[in-house]
Design an enzyme around this catalytic site. Structure first.
Site, PDB file in Angstrom:
ATOM      1  N   VAL A  52      -5.666 -28.320  -1.428  1.00 51.51           N
ATOM      2  CA  VAL A  52      -6.344 -29.054  -2.510  1.00 51.51           C
ATOM      3  C   VAL A  52      -6.395 -30.555  -2.205  1.00 51.51           C
ATOM      4  CG1 VAL A  52      -6.341 -29.558  -4.986  1.00 51.51           C
ATOM      5  CG2 VAL A  52      -5.615 -27.300  -4.179  1.00 51.51           C
TER       6      VAL A  52
ATOM      7  N   GLU B  57      -6.533 -30.495 -15.586  1.00 49.56           N
ATOM      8  CA  GLU B  57      -7.602 -29.493 -15.543  1.00 49.56           C
ATOM      9  C   GLU B  57      -7.440 -28.533 -14.371  1.00 49.56           C
ATOM     10  OE1 GLU B  57      -9.842 -27.508 -17.165  1.00 49.56           O
ATOM     11  OE2 GLU B  57     -10.489 -29.399 -18.045  1.00 49.56           O
TER      12      GLU B  57
ATOM     13  N   GLY C 169      -8.656 -22.945 -11.761  1.00 46.14           N
ATOM     14  CA  GLY C 169      -9.376 -23.664 -10.699  1.00 46.14           C
ATOM     15  C   GLY C 169     -10.415 -24.627 -11.228  1.00 46.14           C
TER      16      GLY C 169
ATOM     17  N   LYS D 144      -0.171 -20.526 -16.234  1.00 49.23           N
ATOM     18  CA  LYS D 144      -1.464 -20.984 -16.773  1.00 49.23           C
ATOM     19  C   LYS D 144      -1.617 -20.559 -18.229  1.00 49.23           C
ATOM     20  CE  LYS D 144      -3.481 -20.729 -12.163  1.00 49.23           C
ATOM     21  NZ  LYS D 144      -4.108 -19.832 -11.184  1.00 49.23           N
TER      22      LYS D 144
HETATM   23  N1  HSE Z   1      -2.908 -19.187  -6.321  1.00 48.35           N
HETATM   24  C1  HSE Z   1      -3.756 -19.542  -7.405  1.00 48.35           C
HETATM   25  C2  HSE Z   1      -4.780 -18.448  -7.608  1.00 48.35           C
HETATM   26  C3  HSE Z   1      -4.420 -20.858  -7.076  1.00 48.35           C
HETATM   27  O1  HSE Z   1      -4.896 -17.565  -6.761  1.00 48.35           O
HETATM   28  O2  HSE Z   1      -5.453 -18.434  -8.625  1.00 48.35           O
HETATM   29  C4  HSE Z   1      -5.115 -21.480  -8.235  1.00 48.35           C
HETATM   30  O3  HSE Z   1      -4.213 -21.848  -9.236  1.00 48.35           O
END
Ligand code: HSE
Length: 438
Positions: free
Chosen positions: A15, A131, A136, A207
């Site tokens: 990233v 965010e 993502g 998340k």
């Molecule tokens: N490892 C996470 C995924 C990356 O596969 O969604 C994004 O947060």
């Protein structure tokens, strides 16, 4: 024009490197969007010499991210190191204490310390944007924090892990093994440094805990999430689901129930015709159910360098456009002081349909005994079929696959315990929730 906004980036993995590259490629657009110059001035990572396909010569290099975080060289600290404790946590705290706005993609950190960090940001009048931490490139945090302010949310759910969705899609479409699909997801830069976080559901839980807090105005409560990953999902489950008209997805679900807030992460069967079933590969989707909008669906690329960097750039642009003397909006949608305590729902009270796959000895009466245990627990069956384990097999081990109508989890567990007592099972039963209303 306002003065240059100076950015320091800690962490140059998939990233971080994408953020640096996109800054170089899109500098003109960023200036136009932000109405001022925004420049990366300093970076920090473990190894200066590593080939990342980006040029670092024009940046001040910091060996120690803590020094970068508290440096007077920067206005915004971008944390892309990862990890819930340790250096990432110290660096974000140091940056906020030094008066720097923070942008982070670190869901593990926020799931564990989000309230503390939000309090620190609010106290110092700073922005803490995240965010990139959830789904993502999908701008779901901004939608929850700002756009839906007038809505009352009753449920939020979705596919929040690109790696798991990629694995389940590839297994289903190409008949490939779990291990092979995981390897591909790692090569494509989707997986966490330790992919156990993806496949065992922890990344989705991190998340979900943030979405729950923003959706329901409660403190972040990671430990109250019931978590199951996809590590036990086999090709047999995916095929059986397909025959019954379902796809298996790893869903994170948070809902207001009669007993409190239910948060769960688990492989879930969704009807093949549903929108969420069509979300394939690395794509993520979030569905938000509200009083004013009904169902709002947001879908987009959920992992990988460009998608996650897109969210980081959006957060930086947001900070660039914020007024220096303006009292900034609260990090978690409501000021920390106004966040409600979290009241956990009883998970065994969960009502829904279930898919159950049993491996049994092929003896007279086994099928009937399974059906009887279901009836004893007032579970109404939607379908029940018995099959050979392989197409060529004529006797021996059999698979019984059944789906139930709406029932509750506690009845299902009682029925399974009865089936186990009957002594007909040759393997651990497989139990997958069905979400028909997805
Ligand atoms: N490892 C996470 C995924 C990356 O596969 O969604 C994004 O947060």
């Amino acid at each position: 024009m306002n003065k240059v906004l100076r950015i320091g980036i800690a962490g140059l993995g998939t990233v971080g490197s994408a953020v640096v590259r996109l800054f170089q490629e899109k500098s003109e657009r960023l200036v136009r969007q932000c109405g001022r110059q925004v420049q990366i001035v300093a970076v920090s990572a473990r190894n200066y010499k590593q080939d990342r396909g980006i040029k670092l010569e024009s940046f001040i290099w910091y060996d120690d991210p803590l020094d970068l975080a508290s440096s007077a060289d920067i206005d915004v600290f971008v944390e892309l190191i990862g990890g819930e404790e340790g250096i990432a946590c110290h660096a974000v705290k140091a940056a906020l204490k030094a008066g720097h706005h923070v942008v982070t993609a670190n869901k593990a950190l926020l799931a564990r310390h989000g309230v503390t960090l939000a309090r620190l940001a609010e106290k110092n009048g700073l922005l803490l944007h995240f965010e990139a931490a959830v789904a993502g490139g999908i701008p779901v945090i901004k939608v929850l924090r700002e756009s839906l302010a007038g809505n009352t949310i009753s449920r939020i759910y979705g596919i929040l892990n690109g790696t798991c969705n990629y694995i389940l899609t590839r297994m289903g479409e190409e008949n490939l093994s779990f291990e092979r699909c995981l390897k591909e997801a790692q090569i494509l830069g989707y997986a966490e440094a330790d992919p156990i976080f993806d496949v065992e559901g922890n990344d989705t839980a991190h998340k979900l805990s943030l979405l729950t807090s923003l959706a329901f105005g409660t403190v972040v409560s990671l430990d109250d999430i019931y978590v199951e990953g996809i590590q036990n999902i086999s090709l047999a489950d995916i095929r059986a689901a397909d025959e019954l008209g379902y796809r298996i997805k790893l869903l994170g679900v948070a809902a207001i129930t009669d007993t409190g807030i239910e948060q769960r992460v688990q492989p879930t069967m969704v009807p093949t015709s549903s929108v969420i079933a069509q979300v394939n590969g690395v794509t993520n989707a979030v569905v938000i159910e509200t009083d004013l909008l009904g169902k709002l669906l947001l879908s987009g690329v959920g992992a990988g360098g460009n998608a996650t960097a897109s969210a980081v750039l959006g957060d930086i642009a947001d900070i660039a456009k914020s007024q220096p003397d303006f009292q900034h909006g609260p990090v978690l949608g409501s000021p920390v002081i106004a966040l409600k305590p979290y009241k956990k729902a009883t998970i065994r009270a969960h009502a829904g349909g279930y898919f159950i796959r049993l491996t049994v000895d092929d003896r007279t009466g086994v099928f009937a005994s399974v059906a009887k245990r279901m009836a004893q627990n007032a579970i109404s069956l939607e379908s029940i079929v018995q099959r050979p384990i392989t197409e060529t097999q004529t006797h021996g081990i059999k698979t019984i696959v059944l789906t139930t109508h709406q029932t509750n989890e506690s009845a299902v567990y009682k029925a399974l315990s009865g089936i186990m007592q009957d002594g007909n099972l040759l393997d651990k039963p497989q139990l997958i929730r069905i979400e028909r209303s997805s």
